[in-house]
Design an enzyme around this catalytic site. Structure first.
Site, PDB file in Angstrom:
ATOM      1  CG  ASP A 150      14.956 -11.560  90.253  1.00 50.19           C
ATOM      2  OD1 ASP A 150      14.608 -10.374  90.337  1.00 50.19           O
ATOM      3  OD2 ASP A 150      14.304 -12.422  89.640  1.00 50.19           O
ATOM      4  CG  HIS A 178      15.974 -15.937  92.809  1.00 50.41           C
ATOM      5  ND1 HIS A 178      14.772 -16.265  93.410  1.00 50.41           N
ATOM      6  CD2 HIS A 178      15.656 -15.424  91.588  1.00 50.41           C
ATOM      7  CE1 HIS A 178      13.775 -15.971  92.595  1.00 50.41           C
ATOM      8  NE2 HIS A 178      14.281 -15.448  91.478  1.00 50.41           N
ATOM      9  CG  ASP A 185      11.786 -12.892  92.682  1.00 49.04           C
ATOM     10  OD1 ASP A 185      10.754 -12.663  93.341  1.00 49.04           O
ATOM     11  OD2 ASP A 185      11.792 -13.455  91.580  1.00 49.04           O
ATOM     12  CG  ASN A 220       7.407 -14.105  91.538  1.00 47.08           C
ATOM     13  OD1 ASN A 220       8.374 -13.387  91.296  1.00 47.08           O
ATOM     14  ND2 ASN A 220       7.383 -15.384  91.193  1.00 47.08           N
ATOM     15  CG  HIS A 221      10.439 -16.191  94.384  1.00 46.86           C
ATOM     16  ND1 HIS A 221      10.623 -17.536  94.598  1.00 46.86           N
ATOM     17  CD2 HIS A 221      10.342 -16.041  93.036  1.00 46.86           C
ATOM     18  CE1 HIS A 221      10.663 -18.169  93.447  1.00 46.86           C
ATOM     19  NE2 HIS A 221      10.499 -17.290  92.478  1.00 46.86           N
ATOM     20  CG  HIS A 248       9.653  -8.977  90.755  1.00 46.66           C
ATOM     21  ND1 HIS A 248      10.996  -9.238  90.925  1.00 46.66           N
ATOM     22  CD2 HIS A 248       9.071 -10.173  90.448  1.00 46.66           C
ATOM     23  CE1 HIS A 248      11.217 -10.532  90.735  1.00 46.66           C
ATOM     24  NE2 HIS A 248      10.064 -11.125  90.456  1.00 46.66           N
TER      25      HIS A 248
END
Length: 434
Positions: free
Chosen positions: A264, A266, A296, A328-329, A387
């Site tokens: 990730d 982010h 992500d 999921n992001h 993921h």
């Protein structure tokens, strides 16, 4: 550090100077300006240095020193009436790119005087115009050495370096290594991606050596208003190009080692710069192996916009080495949740950087790209990369990875499929934890 393939490094441009106080408004890069006469060339002096076409500020300066030498700086590059449009009409894409990138660099730095010198020549009168057509003709004929001299010839480059090794007394092995060259000139997708990298990489490099300026928590806030306008156009263009690439990829990527697997990001420029400076310090094409990102890319960190911009641009520039799967992001219900993530929300950051209307347009365009991302990958048919977690449907006795390959694309809502939802969300857990 990963092994580097032998390759001559491209020259680096000087880093942009900080914008001066009360910097002038951005210059219209497409205004009509004059074109100085082309620098002379001494017959029999050998091929002219191609850089002289771009960086000689006047005939007098170009003739100083030895024939073909380059005088002046990029800030003294010549311009022309409607030069960007005229170069495009003439098909001179290489000089068009040089001029546009130098103008953008000076505009980002707020250097009005240097930008005017670039367009008109030092001390030039914008109203005086010489013949652009004769200049372009001169470029294509002098000594057969100009950058356009091979325009009508069938020129191509090998995309691979072939290595032949002796494997025994009478046996040989043949290996093809990507050379990083293409067999044709850069298309519009590559030019848009290169522009996007030129805007985001300075922020990346800055994040590796200092904190944001002025106590800011985000490097994105350092973008000028002019940068933001250019960034919007480049972002939307690259979103269009990159989703056409990922939409054609299988839902289950099948990769070969060596492969770097990266977790990730982010929205954290510092983490991305850590990877960039250590795993592909020069360029992905100069690094052995492929790159797989596990999703992500946005939310939580405060620089989701430049992070996802860089990730998308690198996919366009390295389509056969740069791979991404969905997390999921990479869904609207998560990266649009401004109440939960507040300032760390990707949607909030788009609105803050570009305003309500344009910010929503950018947010939706990036999510349209997310809808096309592959869902999982295998490496050497032995390592399964996803993921979230392994869905229950794949744990059945007669299950097959074809279940993933059959998922529709684009997939707007991950909740439409329980299997996909598990792959994006589920972390490994024991029955007691469940």
């Amino acid at each position: 550090p990963p092994p580097q393939l032998g390759r001559q490094e491209a020259p680096t441009l000087q880093r942009d100077a900080p914008s001066p106080p009360n910097a002038a408004a951005p210059i219209n890069l497409f205004s009509s300006q004059r074109l100085p006469a082309h620098p002379p060339h001494t017959p029999g002096a050998g091929p002219r240095d191609p850089r002289a076409y771009a960086y000689a500020s006047s005939p007098g300066e170009a003739s100083k020193g030895s024939p073909g030498s380059v005088q002046g700086t990029p800030q003294q590059q010549v311009g022309g009436r409607n030069c960007l449009a005229d170069l495009a009409r003439a098909g001179d894409m290489r000089n068009l790119e040089k001029l546009a990138l130098d103008l953008a660099r000076l505009a980002r730095g707020g250097d009005q005087e240097a930008a005017l010198d670039l367009l008109t020549g030092p001390g030039g009168d914008p109203s005086s115009v010489s013949s652009l057509s004769s200049y372009l003709s001169h470029l294509s004929t002098v000594d057969g050495a100009s950058e356009n001299s091979n325009k009508d010839k069938d020129v191509s480059f090998s995309m691979h370096i072939t290595t032949i090794r002796q494997a025994g007394p009478a046996a040989f092995t043949v290996e093809h290594v990507q050379s990083g060259l293409t067999d044709s000139a850069p298309d519009q997708a590559h030019l848009d991606a290169q522009l996007l990298v030129s805007l985001t990489q300075p922020l990346l490099e800055a994040s590796g050596v200092r904190a944001p300026k002025g106590g800011q928590q985000s490097f994105t806030a350092e973008l000028t208003a002019a940068d933001s306008r250019v960034l919007v156009d480049a972002l939307l263009a690259v979103c269009h190009h990159v989703k056409k690439l990922t939409a054609k990829e299988p839902r289950l990527l099948e990769l070969q080692s060596p492969c770097y697997v990266l977790g990730d990001i982010h929205g954290n420029l510092t983490d991305l710069e850590f990877f960039r400076s250590r795993v592909w310090p020069n360029d992905p094409q100069a690094t052995a192996g492929e790159f797989l990102f596990l999703g992500d890319f946005v939310d939580r960190g405060l620089d989701s916009v430049p992070v996802v911009a860089y990730i998308m641009a690198m996919k366009v520039l390295n389509p056969g080495k740069w791979w991404m799967i969905r997390g999921n992001h990479e869904t609207r219900e998560v990266n649009g949740n401004t109440e939960h993530y507040q300032g760390g929300s990707f949607l909030n950051q788009c609105l803050q950087a570009f305003g309500d209307h344009v910010g929503n347009v950018v947010w939706e365009a990036v999510n349209t790209f997310f809808d096309t991302l592959p869902l999982a990958a295998t490496i050497d048919n032995q390592i399964f990369c996803v993921h979230g977690g392994i869905p229950r449907e794949l744990c059945a006795h007669d299950a097959s990875l074809d279940l993933i390959r059959r998922v529709e694309c684009p997939l707007r809502s991950a909740q439409a499929s329980q299997m996909v939802y598990d792959m994006l969300w589920s972390d490994p857990s024991t029955p007691e934890q469940e």
